[in-house]
Design a protein around this motif. Structure first.
Motif, short mmCIF file in Angstrom:
data_model
loop_
_atom_site.label_atom_id
_atom_site.label_comp_id
_atom_site.label_asym_id
_atom_site.label_seq_id
_atom_site.Cartn_x
_atom_site.Cartn_y
_atom_site.Cartn_z
N PRO A 184 -39.67 -9.80 -78.75
CA PRO A 184 -38.89 -9.51 -79.99
C PRO A 184 -39.73 -8.61 -80.87
N GLY A 185 -39.13 -7.42 -81.06
CA GLY A 185 -39.65 -6.27 -81.49
C GLY A 185 -40.26 -5.21 -81.23
N THR A 186 -40.56 -4.29 -81.61
CA THR A 186 -41.15 -3.22 -81.31
C THR A 186 -42.50 -2.76 -81.97
N LEU A 187 -43.55 -2.00 -81.19
CA LEU A 187 -44.65 -1.49 -81.83
C LEU A 187 -44.58 -0.20 -82.11
N ASN A 188 -44.62 0.34 -83.55
CA ASN A 188 -44.47 1.62 -83.95
C ASN A 188 -45.93 2.19 -83.81
N LEU A 189 -45.79 3.47 -83.35
CA LEU A 189 -47.07 4.15 -83.71
C LEU A 189 -46.80 5.55 -84.45
N ARG A 190 -47.48 5.93 -85.05
CA ARG A 190 -47.47 7.15 -85.92
C ARG A 190 -48.29 8.15 -85.26
N LEU A 191 -47.64 9.29 -84.70
CA LEU A 191 -48.19 10.57 -84.09
C LEU A 191 -48.88 11.31 -84.83
N SER A 192 -49.75 12.22 -84.52
CA SER A 192 -50.21 13.40 -85.40
C SER A 192 -48.90 14.07 -85.97
N SER A 193 -49.09 14.70 -87.19
CA SER A 193 -47.78 15.11 -87.73
C SER A 193 -47.24 16.50 -87.22
N ASN A 194 -48.10 17.19 -86.18
CA ASN A 194 -47.70 18.29 -85.70
C ASN A 194 -47.09 18.17 -84.11
N VAL A 195 -46.85 16.81 -83.80
CA VAL A 195 -46.15 16.47 -82.54
C VAL A 195 -44.67 16.43 -82.80
N LYS A 196 -43.86 17.24 -82.17
CA LYS A 196 -42.27 17.04 -81.96
C LYS A 196 -41.96 16.41 -80.67
N ILE A 197 -41.94 15.07 -80.75
CA ILE A 197 -41.74 14.29 -79.50
C ILE A 197 -40.43 14.32 -79.06
N SER A 198 -39.16 14.45 -79.93
CA SER A 198 -37.84 14.72 -79.24
C SER A 198 -37.76 15.69 -78.40
N LYS A 199 -38.31 17.07 -78.78
CA LYS A 199 -38.35 18.17 -78.01
C LYS A 199 -39.15 18.16 -76.94
N MET A 200 -40.11 17.39 -76.78
CA MET A 200 -40.92 17.28 -75.61
C MET A 200 -40.08 16.28 -74.65
N LEU A 201 -39.74 15.14 -74.97
CA LEU A 201 -39.09 14.36 -74.05
C LEU A 201 -37.55 14.78 -73.65
N ASP A 202 -36.97 15.63 -74.42
CA ASP A 202 -35.45 15.93 -74.05
C ASP A 202 -35.57 16.72 -72.97
N LYS A 203 -36.32 17.24 -72.37
CA LYS A 203 -36.55 18.08 -71.10
C LYS A 203 -36.43 16.89 -69.68
N PHE A 204 -36.63 15.68 -70.09
CA PHE A 204 -36.77 14.82 -68.86
C PHE A 204 -35.56 13.67 -68.81
N SER A 205 -35.61 13.15 -67.66
CA SER A 205 -34.53 12.24 -67.32
C SER A 205 -35.06 10.84 -68.36
N CYS A 206 -33.90 10.00 -68.36
CA CYS A 206 -34.44 8.86 -69.28
C CYS A 206 -33.24 7.81 -69.08
N ILE A 207 -33.83 6.69 -69.60
CA ILE A 207 -32.51 5.47 -69.46
C ILE A 207 -31.71 5.64 -70.84
#
Length: 128
Positions: free
Chosen positions: A39-62
């Motif tokens: 029950p719940g998620t663990l939140n992580l704050r990455l370094s501010s210069n990471v654009k995680i959505s752009k990195m992940l958008d290129k790959f398949s997901c559920i």
């Protein structure tokens, strides 16, 4: 392929707990990832210069479709601290912070690794 990220534990708003306890979400996680989410998620704050959505958008997901008050999202298989198999979830919410990732796991990660806000955690996102 694997994307290795490090981030600092950060308290969230509690929405992850509500989300992971929805029957349809539990069923989806069980079917697609093979575990019942803690029950719940663990939140992580990455370094501010990471654009995680752009990195992940290129790959398949559920894909997670929106239902009720919850927006759609994307799940990516992950390995947390080289020990626990889980997933990273990216809600598809306007203006969702680029420097935050949420982690689903079959166990309480804060308890397992004795984590507090500010502690650093490594996540390996398994990409296809």
């Amino acid at each position: 392929m694997m994307l290795v990220l490090r981030g600092k534990v950060s308290s969230g708003l509690g929405e992850g707990k509500k989300f992971t306890q929805l029957p349809w979400v539990k069923r989806l996680i069980r079917e697609k990832l093979g575990f019942e989410p803690y029950p719940g998620t663990l939140n992580l704050r990455l370094s501010s210069n990471v654009k995680i959505s752009k990195m992940l958008d290129k790959f398949s997901c559920i894909r997670i479709s929106s239902r009720g008050d919850f927006a759609s999202g994307r799940l990516y298989k992950a390995l947390i601290s080289s020990e626990v198999h889980g997933a990273v979830i990216r809600p598809e919410v306007p203006d969702y912070p680029e420097d935050i990732i949420e982690i689903l796991a079959p166990i309480g990660l804060r308890e397992k690794f004795n984590l507090r806000d500010g502690d650093e955690v490594e996540v390996k996102i398994l990409l296809e």
